[in-house]
Design a protein around this motif. Structure first.
Motif, PDB file in Angstrom:
ATOM      1  N   GLY A 143       0.839  -1.194   0.000  1.00 46.45           N
ATOM      2  CA  GLY A 143       0.000   0.000   0.000  1.00 46.45           C
ATOM      3  C   GLY A 143       0.872   1.242   0.000  1.00 46.45           C
ATOM      4  O   GLY A 143       2.084   1.170  -0.237  1.00 46.45           O
ATOM      5  N   PRO A 144       0.285   2.397   0.258  1.00 46.82           N
ATOM      6  CA  PRO A 144       1.050   3.644   0.197  1.00 46.82           C
ATOM      7  C   PRO A 144       2.331   3.630   1.032  1.00 46.82           C
ATOM      8  O   PRO A 144       3.392   3.996   0.518  1.00 46.82           O
ATOM      9  N   ALA A 145       2.282   3.197   2.268  1.00 42.80           N
ATOM     10  CA  ALA A 145       3.481   3.231   3.116  1.00 42.80           C
ATOM     11  C   ALA A 145       4.532   2.251   2.616  1.00 42.80           C
ATOM     12  O   ALA A 145       5.709   2.604   2.470  1.00 42.80           O
ATOM     13  N   GLY A 146       4.143   1.015   2.340  1.00 45.87           N
ATOM     14  CA  GLY A 146       5.092   0.013   1.877  1.00 45.87           C
ATOM     15  C   GLY A 146       5.694   0.353   0.528  1.00 45.87           C
ATOM     16  O   GLY A 146       6.899   0.190   0.310  1.00 45.87           O
ATOM     17  N   ALA A 147       4.874   0.825  -0.406  1.00 42.16           N
ATOM     18  CA  ALA A 147       5.361   1.166  -1.739  1.00 42.16           C
ATOM     19  C   ALA A 147       6.330   2.340  -1.693  1.00 42.16           C
ATOM     20  O   ALA A 147       7.358   2.339  -2.371  1.00 42.16           O
ATOM     21  N   ALA A 170     -10.998 -12.616   1.251  1.00 42.89           N
ATOM     22  CA  ALA A 170     -11.403 -13.248   2.516  1.00 42.89           C
ATOM     23  C   ALA A 170     -10.477 -12.843   3.659  1.00 42.89           C
ATOM     24  O   ALA A 170     -10.871 -12.879   4.824  1.00 42.89           O
ATOM     25  N   LEU A 171      -9.265 -12.417   3.345  1.00 43.45           N
ATOM     26  CA  LEU A 171      -8.309 -11.999   4.372  1.00 43.45           C
ATOM     27  C   LEU A 171      -8.614 -10.605   4.924  1.00 43.45           C
ATOM     28  O   LEU A 171      -8.016 -10.180   5.903  1.00 43.45           O
ATOM     29  N   ARG A 172      -9.535  -9.892   4.298  1.00 45.39           N
ATOM     30  CA  ARG A 172      -9.873  -8.535   4.758  1.00 45.39           C
ATOM     31  C   ARG A 172     -10.706  -8.532   6.030  1.00 45.39           C
ATOM     32  O   ARG A 172     -10.781  -7.521   6.717  1.00 45.39           O
ATOM     33  N   ALA A 173     -11.357  -9.636   6.336  1.00 44.96           N
ATOM     34  CA  ALA A 173     -12.221  -9.683   7.522  1.00 44.96           C
ATOM     35  C   ALA A 173     -11.384  -9.434   8.783  1.00 44.96           C
ATOM     36  O   ALA A 173     -10.300  -9.991   8.935  1.00 44.96           O
ATOM     37  N   GLY A 180     -14.181  -1.364  19.907  1.00 43.99           N
ATOM     38  CA  GLY A 180     -14.093   0.057  20.188  1.00 43.99           C
ATOM     39  C   GLY A 180     -14.447   0.971  19.042  1.00 43.99           C
ATOM     40  O   GLY A 180     -14.969   2.039  19.258  1.00 43.99           O
ATOM     41  N   PHE A 181     -14.139   0.599  17.819  1.00 43.05           N
ATOM     42  CA  PHE A 181     -14.511   1.447  16.684  1.00 43.05           C
ATOM     43  C   PHE A 181     -14.669   0.565  15.452  1.00 43.05           C
ATOM     44  O   PHE A 181     -14.082  -0.499  15.353  1.00 43.05           O
ATOM     45  N   HIS A 182     -15.470   1.044  14.531  1.00 41.78           N
ATOM     46  CA  HIS A 182     -15.764   0.275  13.323  1.00 41.78           C
ATOM     47  C   HIS A 182     -14.698   0.521  12.261  1.00 41.78           C
ATOM     48  O   HIS A 182     -14.362   1.654  11.957  1.00 41.78           O
ATOM     49  N   VAL A 183     -14.152  -0.552  11.707  1.00 36.66           N
ATOM     50  CA  VAL A 183     -13.205  -0.463  10.607  1.00 36.66           C
ATOM     51  C   VAL A 183     -13.888  -1.053   9.381  1.00 36.66           C
ATOM     52  O   VAL A 183     -14.341  -2.198   9.406  1.00 36.66           O
ATOM     53  N   LYS A 184     -13.973  -0.271   8.330  1.00 36.45           N
ATOM     54  CA  LYS A 184     -14.641  -0.736   7.115  1.00 36.45           C
ATOM     55  C   LYS A 184     -13.812  -1.831   6.454  1.00 36.45           C
ATOM     56  O   LYS A 184     -12.612  -1.673   6.261  1.00 36.45           O
ATOM     57  N   GLU A 185     -14.476  -2.914   6.094  1.00 39.77           N
ATOM     58  CA  GLU A 185     -13.772  -4.053   5.497  1.00 39.77           C
ATOM     59  C   GLU A 185     -13.012  -3.641   4.250  1.00 39.77           C
ATOM     60  O   GLU A 185     -11.890  -4.064   4.015  1.00 39.77           O
ATOM     61  N   TRP A 186     -13.593  -2.794   3.417  1.00 36.86           N
ATOM     62  CA  TRP A 186     -12.944  -2.398   2.174  1.00 36.86           C
ATOM     63  C   TRP A 186     -11.796  -1.414   2.372  1.00 36.86           C
ATOM     64  O   TRP A 186     -11.151  -1.009   1.414  1.00 36.86           O
ATOM     65  N   SER A 187     -11.515  -1.021   3.622  1.00 34.87           N
ATOM     66  CA  SER A 187     -10.374  -0.137   3.867  1.00 34.87           C
ATOM     67  C   SER A 187      -9.073  -0.920   3.932  1.00 34.87           C
ATOM     68  O   SER A 187      -8.004  -0.345   4.057  1.00 34.87           O
ATOM     69  N   ARG A 188      -9.156  -2.227   3.846  1.00 35.45           N
ATOM     70  CA  ARG A 188      -7.984  -3.110   3.894  1.00 35.45           C
ATOM     71  C   ARG A 188      -7.998  -3.993   2.650  1.00 35.45           C
ATOM     72  O   ARG A 188      -8.590  -5.046   2.650  1.00 35.45           O
ATOM     73  N   GLU A 189      -7.388  -3.552   1.587  1.00 38.02           N
ATOM     74  CA  GLU A 189      -7.375  -4.320   0.347  1.00 38.02           C
ATOM     75  C   GLU A 189      -6.184  -5.264   0.321  1.00 38.02           C
ATOM     76  O   GLU A 189      -5.080  -4.881   0.675  1.00 38.02           O
ATOM     77  N   ALA A 233      -4.743  -0.584  -0.185  1.00 34.89           N
ATOM     78  CA  ALA A 233      -5.946   0.251  -0.196  1.00 34.89           C
ATOM     79  C   ALA A 233      -5.885   1.352  -1.245  1.00 34.89           C
ATOM     80  O   ALA A 233      -6.922   1.892  -1.639  1.00 34.89           O
ATOM     81  N   SER A 234      -4.699   1.667  -1.757  1.00 35.68           N
ATOM     82  CA  SER A 234      -4.617   2.727  -2.766  1.00 35.68           C
ATOM     83  C   SER A 234      -5.292   2.322  -4.071  1.00 35.68           C
ATOM     84  O   SER A 234      -5.536   3.168  -4.927  1.00 35.68           O
ATOM     85  N   THR A 235      -5.614   1.048  -4.230  1.00 38.11           N
ATOM     86  CA  THR A 235      -6.298   0.611  -5.455  1.00 38.11           C
ATOM     87  C   THR A 235      -7.767   0.989  -5.440  1.00 38.11           C
ATOM     88  O   THR A 235      -8.416   0.987  -6.483  1.00 38.11           O
ATOM     89  N   THR A 236      -8.311   1.311  -4.263  1.00 37.35           N
ATOM     90  CA  THR A 236      -9.731   1.654  -4.180  1.00 37.35           C
ATOM     91  C   THR A 236      -9.995   2.988  -3.490  1.00 37.35           C
ATOM     92  O   THR A 236     -11.133   3.404  -3.400  1.00 37.35           O
ATOM     93  N   TRP A 237      -8.982   3.640  -2.988  1.00 31.29           N
ATOM     94  CA  TRP A 237      -9.204   4.872  -2.241  1.00 31.29           C
ATOM     95  C   TRP A 237      -9.428   6.063  -3.157  1.00 31.29           C
ATOM     96  O   TRP A 237      -9.183   6.007  -4.354  1.00 31.29           O
ATOM     97  N   ALA A 238      -9.839   7.134  -2.576  1.00 31.74           N
ATOM     98  CA  ALA A 238     -10.041   8.368  -3.336  1.00 31.74           C
ATOM     99  C   ALA A 238      -8.788   9.226  -3.300  1.00 31.74           C
ATOM    100  O   ALA A 238      -8.769  10.325  -3.819  1.00 31.74           O
ATOM    101  N   GLY A 239      -7.736   8.754  -2.651  1.00 34.49           N
ATOM    102  CA  GLY A 239      -6.510   9.527  -2.557  1.00 34.49           C
ATOM    103  C   GLY A 239      -6.536  10.567  -1.461  1.00 34.49           C
ATOM    104  O   GLY A 239      -5.697  11.454  -1.419  1.00 34.49           O
ATOM    105  N   LEU A 240      -7.521  10.485  -0.560  1.00 33.24           N
ATOM    106  CA  LEU A 240      -7.612  11.461   0.523  1.00 33.24           C
ATOM    107  C   LEU A 240      -6.382  11.365   1.417  1.00 33.24           C
ATOM    108  O   LEU A 240      -5.930  10.281   1.756  1.00 33.24           O
TER     109      LEU A 240
END
Length: 183
Positions: free
Chosen positions: A24-28, A57-60, A65-74, A80-87
């Motif tokens: 993802g962004p940090a690793g790349a 299936a590994l995204r689950a 304490g807080f909700h993490v959206k499944e699609w935030s972990r690609e 995640a940069s493959t689906t993010w808006a670049g925010l």
């Protein structure tokens, strides 16, 4: 070299100087920064070049304490940069503070030490300039509209995006072509 371990399971793993987990962004960005170092680098990604049902299936996750959206972990090259808006947003002073409730004493570097690197990172990786996040930069954007938000109990956090979001999978694939980098 790009190696898919689902297709080419090595008998013995080589030795590396650095192992980066995730593309993802940090690793790349880290992988691209180390390309000229002469170190042998391994970059690991749990997904493949394209999304797969197995990797999805590994995204689950389980989180309290807080909700993490499944699609935030690609789980795919580029993360995640493959689906993010670049925010993106610059880190605030509070982000560097101690978090006693989490057993963390804060970052090992101070915010002032990081600030000189924002402009280079913005230019190199197509993020908005640091000044754009401040009251002057964002104020210019806000001044163009009729609505003028005002906060009395909250601190405003600004997130900006480029018109074409970055896909760090492409950058990481290019890094993987270096002779001393295995992806």
């Amino acid at each position: 070299m790009l190696r898919d371990l689902a297709e080419h399971d090595p008998i013995e793993l080589p030795e590396y100087d650095v192992c980066i987990v995730g593309t993802g962004p940090a690793g790349a960005v880290l992988a691209s920064a180390l390309v000229g170092s002469g170190m042998r680098i391994a970059v690991l990604e749990s997904g493949r070049q394209r999304p797969t049902a197995r990797a999805d299936a590994l995204r689950a996750i389980e989180c309290d304490g807080f909700h993490v959206k499944e699609w935030s972990r690609e789980r795919v090259l580029g993360g995640a940069s493959t689906t993010w808006a670049g925010l993106s947003s610059a880190l605030d002073p509070i982000d560097f503070g101690a978090r006693s409730w989490a057993g963390a004493e804060g970052w090992p570097i101070a915010r002032d030490e990081l600030l000189p690197f924002y402009e280079e990172a913005a230019r190199k990786h197509r993020f908005p300039a640091f000044a754009d996040f401040g009251s002057e930069g964002f104020g210019r954007l806000r001044a163009k509209g009729e609505l003028q938000p005002a906060w009395s109990k909250l601190v405003e956090k600004v997130f900006l995006a480029r018109s074409e979001p970055q896909d760090f999978g492409r950058a990481c694939a290019a890094t993987g072509s270096a002779s001393h980098v295995e992806l």
